[in-house]
Motif scaffolding. Structure first.
Motif, PDB file in Angstrom:
ATOM      1  N   VAL A  71      64.400  30.558  15.579  1.00 26.48           N
ATOM      2  CA  VAL A  71      64.606  29.164  15.174  1.00 26.48           C
ATOM      3  C   VAL A  71      63.285  28.400  15.180  1.00 26.48           C
ATOM      4  CG1 VAL A  71      65.675  26.978  15.842  1.00 26.48           C
ATOM      5  CG2 VAL A  71      67.027  29.072  15.875  1.00 26.48           C
ATOM      6  N   GLU A  72      62.458  28.640  16.178  1.00 23.55           N
ATOM      7  CA  GLU A  72      61.163  27.962  16.264  1.00 23.55           C
ATOM      8  C   GLU A  72      60.259  28.361  15.105  1.00 23.55           C
ATOM      9  OE1 GLU A  72      59.866  25.582  18.330  1.00 23.55           O
ATOM     10  OE2 GLU A  72      61.949  25.358  18.959  1.00 23.55           O
ATOM     11  N   GLU A  73      60.290  29.635  14.745  1.00 21.19           N
ATOM     12  CA  GLU A  73      59.412  30.129  13.680  1.00 21.19           C
ATOM     13  C   GLU A  73      59.861  29.661  12.297  1.00 21.19           C
ATOM     14  OE1 GLU A  73      59.437  34.338  14.168  1.00 21.19           O
ATOM     15  OE2 GLU A  73      57.952  34.331  15.805  1.00 21.19           O
ATOM     16  N   ARG A  74      61.164  29.698  12.052  1.00 19.98           N
ATOM     17  CA  ARG A  74      61.679  29.401  10.718  1.00 19.98           C
ATOM     18  C   ARG A  74      62.080  27.945  10.519  1.00 19.98           C
ATOM     19  NH1 ARG A  74      65.702  34.517   9.279  1.00 19.98           N
ATOM     20  NH2 ARG A  74      64.299  36.203   9.959  1.00 19.98           N
ATOM     21  N   GLY A  75      62.296  27.232  11.603  1.00 16.91           N
ATOM     22  CA  GLY A  75      62.767  25.860  11.489  1.00 16.91           C
ATOM     23  C   GLY A  75      64.278  25.781  11.494  1.00 16.91           C
ATOM     24  N   SER A  76      64.902  26.638  10.701  1.00 15.65           N
ATOM     25  CA  SER A  76      66.365  26.727  10.694  1.00 15.65           C
ATOM     26  C   SER A  76      66.771  28.139  10.316  1.00 15.65           C
ATOM     27  CB  SER A  76      66.973  25.719   9.699  1.00 15.65           C
ATOM     28  OG  SER A  76      66.636  26.073   8.372  1.00 15.65           O
ATOM     29  N   VAL A  77      67.970  28.527  10.711  1.00 21.51           N
ATOM     30  CA  VAL A  77      68.450  29.882  10.437  1.00 21.51           C
ATOM     31  C   VAL A  77      69.964  29.863  10.467  1.00 21.51           C
ATOM     32  CG1 VAL A  77      68.434  30.585  12.865  1.00 21.51           C
ATOM     33  CG2 VAL A  77      68.142  32.316  11.092  1.00 21.51           C
ATOM     34  N   ASP A  78      70.583  30.749   9.682  1.00 19.88           N
ATOM     35  CA  ASP A  78      72.046  30.765   9.678  1.00 19.88           C
ATOM     36  C   ASP A  78      72.592  31.907  10.532  1.00 19.88           C
ATOM     37  OD1 ASP A  78      72.052  33.101   8.090  1.00 19.88           O
ATOM     38  OD2 ASP A  78      72.082  31.947   6.247  1.00 19.88           O
ATOM     39  N   VAL A  79      73.878  31.808  10.805  1.00 23.55           N
ATOM     40  CA  VAL A  79      74.537  32.763  11.704  1.00 23.55           C
ATOM     41  C   VAL A  79      74.441  34.191  11.164  1.00 23.55           C
ATOM     42  CG1 VAL A  79      76.791  33.489  12.596  1.00 23.55           C
ATOM     43  CG2 VAL A  79      76.123  31.081  12.710  1.00 23.55           C
ATOM     44  N   ARG A  80      74.608  34.332   9.858  1.00 24.36           N
ATOM     45  CA  ARG A  80      74.586  35.675   9.262  1.00 24.36           C
ATOM     46  C   ARG A  80      73.244  36.354   9.485  1.00 24.36           C
ATOM     47  NH1 ARG A  80      76.125  34.868   3.632  1.00 24.36           N
ATOM     48  NH2 ARG A  80      73.974  34.128   3.412  1.00 24.36           N
ATOM     49  N   ASP A  81      72.145  35.615   9.277  1.00 24.10           N
ATOM     50  CA  ASP A  81      70.813  36.186   9.479  1.00 24.10           C
ATOM     51  C   ASP A  81      70.594  36.572  10.939  1.00 24.10           C
ATOM     52  OD1 ASP A  81      70.195  35.929   6.839  1.00 24.10           O
ATOM     53  OD2 ASP A  81      69.016  34.094   7.046  1.00 24.10           O
ATOM     54  N   LEU A  82      71.070  35.715  11.855  1.00 17.78           N
ATOM     55  CA  LEU A  82      70.918  36.026  13.269  1.00 17.78           C
ATOM     56  C   LEU A  82      71.722  37.258  13.666  1.00 17.78           C
ATOM     57  CD1 LEU A  82      71.011  32.453  14.858  1.00 17.78           C
ATOM     58  CD2 LEU A  82      69.047  34.011  14.782  1.00 17.78           C
ATOM     59  N   ALA A  83      72.915  37.384  13.118  1.00 13.36           N
ATOM     60  CA  ALA A  83      73.748  38.546  13.426  1.00 13.36           C
ATOM     61  C   ALA A  83      73.066  39.841  12.961  1.00 13.36           C
ATOM     62  CB  ALA A  83      75.116  38.400  12.768  1.00 13.36           C
ATOM     63  N   ASP A  84      72.442  39.788  11.784  1.00 16.37           N
ATOM     64  CA  ASP A  84      71.707  40.960  11.272  1.00 16.37           C
ATOM     65  C   ASP A  84      70.513  41.270  12.163  1.00 16.37           C
ATOM     66  OD1 ASP A  84      73.465  41.190   9.180  1.00 16.37           O
ATOM     67  OD2 ASP A  84      72.183  40.151   7.734  1.00 16.37           O
ATOM     68  N   LEU A  85      69.794  40.227  12.563  1.00 18.74           N
ATOM     69  CA  LEU A  85      68.607  40.411  13.390  1.00 18.74           C
ATOM     70  C   LEU A  85      68.953  41.003  14.751  1.00 18.74           C
ATOM     71  CD1 LEU A  85      65.558  39.849  13.963  1.00 18.74           C
ATOM     72  CD2 LEU A  85      66.265  37.598  14.799  1.00 18.74           C
ATOM     73  N   LEU A  86      70.032  40.507  15.346  1.00 23.77           N
ATOM     74  CA  LEU A  86      70.411  40.930  16.696  1.00 23.77           C
ATOM     75  C   LEU A  86      71.316  42.156  16.710  1.00 23.77           C
ATOM     76  CD1 LEU A  86      71.225  37.376  18.094  1.00 23.77           C
ATOM     77  CD2 LEU A  86      69.131  38.683  18.467  1.00 23.77           C
ATOM     78  N   GLN A  87      71.740  42.574  15.512  1.00 27.68           N
ATOM     79  CA  GLN A  87      72.664  43.714  15.415  1.00 27.68           C
ATOM     80  C   GLN A  87      73.921  43.473  16.245  1.00 27.68           C
ATOM     81  OE1 GLN A  87      72.090  46.798  13.380  1.00 27.68           O
ATOM     82  NE2 GLN A  87      70.989  45.039  12.522  1.00 27.68           N
TER      83      GLN A  87
END
Length: 250
Positions: free
Chosen positions: A14-30
């Protein structure tokens, strides 16, 4: 991955991108989207981020989420990539419309040396191009101080007096089911006015906005001719858009 590990990655992203959605986070965190949503609730309660519809954003941006400078900084690398592709479509001598979107603004740096005419309702676009080779036509009307843009009936009438070869417009949300959507009627009406006066309409849209619906659904996908997005777009979504007849460049 336990909660503390997920917490560190979520806050960092969130700090790096400014904003992020749930789908992207789910992919990132597996992990599942349900787990991500639970994590966001806890992190928001701790004041580490601000929850948005469908995701999260930096607290510093959320305190004044509509300020133009903040919006421009979100996903800046994606926006620059999109605008590099868009700039390749512009020919010497073209007349183009540029709206007040934060992605469209970043097109300025790639067209400064082109001998073209830009018609725009964006004050930051005007300021950025004043010392360039570009001729500028500023749309008249009432100024929205937060958006740093000109809106309203007079602005739409102004746009209606001109014809352009190409228009470059931003969007708050786009989905196959509901088409184009915006956070306000003002921006939607300017987009419609620009599209009516243009030979070819380019929609500049970073991948985080694909398959999202905002406050006001105002136009079908047929409003634009080309969708330009970034390489992080989900391949399945890209394929679905192309199958639906959308000309998509990324």
């Amino acid at each position: 991955m336990n909660f503390q590990q997920r917490k560190r990655l979520i806050v960092q992203t969130v700090e790096e991108r400014g904003s992020v959605d749930v789908r992207d986070l789910a992919d990132l965190l597996q992990t599942s989207e349900m787990t991500v949503r639970r994590d966001l609730v806890q992190l928001a309660a701790a004041g580490l981020l601000y929850r948005t519809r469908g995701g999260a954003m930096k607290v510093s941006l959320a305190t004044d989420s509509h300020r133009f400078a903040n919006k421009t900084a979100v996903n800046s690398e994606r926006k620059d990539y999109i605008c590099q592709l868009a700039a390749q479509e512009i020919q010497e001598g073209d007349i183009i419309f540029m709206d007040c979107g934060s992605t469209v603004f970043r097109l300025c740096q790639f067209i400064r040396n082109k001998r073209i005419t830009v018609v725009t309702n964006s004050l930051p676009v005007v300021a950025e191009l004043l010392s360039s080779d570009v001729s500028i036509n500023l749309v008249g009307g009432e100024i929205d101080k937060e958006r740093q843009a000109v809106h309203g009936l007079i602005a739409e009438e102004h746009i209606g007096r001109y014809r352009a070869d190409r228009a470059f417009i931003g969007i708050d949300g786009i989905s196959l089911q509901n088409g184009l959507s915006a956070n306000s009627e003002k921006e939607a009406s300017i987009t419609m006015a620009v599209a009516r006066q243009t030979e070819k309409v380019y929609l500049l849209c970073d991948s985080s906005k694909l398959e999202t619906d905002k406050y006001l659904s105002f136009a079908p996908l047929s409003l634009f001719d080309v969708l330009i997005t970034d390489t992080e777009a989900n391949p399945d979504i890209v394929a679905a858009y192309r199958q639906a007849g959308v000309t998509l460049v990324n």
